[in-house]
Design a protein around this motif. Structure first.
Motif, short mmCIF file in Angstrom:
data_model
loop_
_atom_site.label_atom_id
_atom_site.label_comp_id
_atom_site.label_asym_id
_atom_site.label_seq_id
_atom_site.Cartn_x
_atom_site.Cartn_y
_atom_site.Cartn_z
N ALA A 134 8.10 29.93 -49.53
CA ALA A 134 6.78 29.32 -49.64
C ALA A 134 6.88 27.56 -49.54
O ALA A 134 5.95 27.04 -48.89
N LEU A 135 8.27 27.02 -50.22
CA LEU A 135 8.08 25.57 -49.90
C LEU A 135 8.35 25.41 -48.60
O LEU A 135 7.99 24.41 -47.93
N MET A 136 9.05 26.27 -47.68
CA MET A 136 9.45 25.88 -46.12
C MET A 136 8.05 26.01 -45.59
O MET A 136 7.90 25.00 -44.43
N ARG A 137 7.27 27.04 -45.86
CA ARG A 137 5.87 27.03 -45.21
C ARG A 137 5.01 26.13 -45.75
O ARG A 137 4.36 25.25 -44.78
N ILE A 138 4.83 25.65 -46.68
CA ILE A 138 4.00 24.71 -47.39
C ILE A 138 4.50 23.15 -46.70
O ILE A 138 3.75 22.32 -46.28
N ALA A 139 5.73 23.04 -46.47
CA ALA A 139 6.34 21.66 -45.80
C ALA A 139 6.04 21.60 -44.41
O ALA A 139 6.14 20.56 -43.96
#
Length: 145
Positions: A13-18
C-alpha cells in the motif's frame, strides 16, 4: 525471516501511495490492483496511519495519503511498526514463553543479532527507493519465456 501478510500488504500500500503522493488512495482500489484482501489491507493501513506514515480522510474524495515525504520513511521503521507484535521465536516473547531451554539457550542471541541486522539493512532504504511506477503491468499469466 518471513514477514506477515499484514506487513506485506502495508508495504505494498505504501509503495502504491508513494507513486502519486498528492492523490488520496482508497483501500478498495489498492486491494483490487494487488488482488489482496480489502479487509486485511484496511487493518494494515489503519496501523500505518496510527504510526504516522499515512493520513486518512473519510467521505467523498477521501482516502489515504502519505503523512510525510517518501524520502523520510525508512523501510526498517515501517517493518518494525507492522511486525511489532510478531516475535521471531517464542523466547522473544515478554510473556508466555514456555520454551524449556530458554535459560541455557545460546541461539536466542544469534537470532536477535540476525533480526537486528535484517532491520538495519532495511533502514538503508526509504519508501522513495521502492515506490511503484504510476502503472504496474499485469504480469499474471504473462509468458515467462
Amino acid at each position: 525471516m518471513r514477514l506477515t501478510s499484514f506487513t506485506d500488504f502495508g508495504l505494498r500500500a505504501l509503495m502504491r501511495i508513494a507513486s502519486d503522493p498528492e492523490r488520496a488512495w482508497n483501500t478498495a482500489e489498492i486491494a483490487d490492483e494487488f488482488d489482496i484482501s480489502r479487509h486485511h489491507l484496511t487493518k494494515s493501513m489503519a496501523a500505518l496511519a496510527r504510526a504516522g506514515f499515512l493520513k486518512t480522510r473519510r467521505g467523498g474524495g477521501g482516502g489515504a495519503m502519505l503523512a510525510r515525504p517518501a524520502e523520510s520513511i525508512r523501510i526498517g521503521d515501517v517493518v518494525r511498526v507492522l511486525e511489532k507484535d510478531q516475535n521471531l521465536v517464542e523466547c522473544f516473547q515478554a510473556e508466555g514463553n514456555a520454551c524449556r531451554i530458554t535459560p541455557v539457550c545460546k541461539l536466542k542471541a544469534f537470532l536477535g543479532a540476525a533480526e537486528t541486522a535484517f532491520l538495519t539493512a532495511l533502514d538503508s532504504y526509504t519508501l522513495a527507493d521502492c515506490a511503484l511506477a504510476a502503472q504496474v503491468p499485469d504480469f499474471i499469466g504473462a509468458d515467462a519465456s
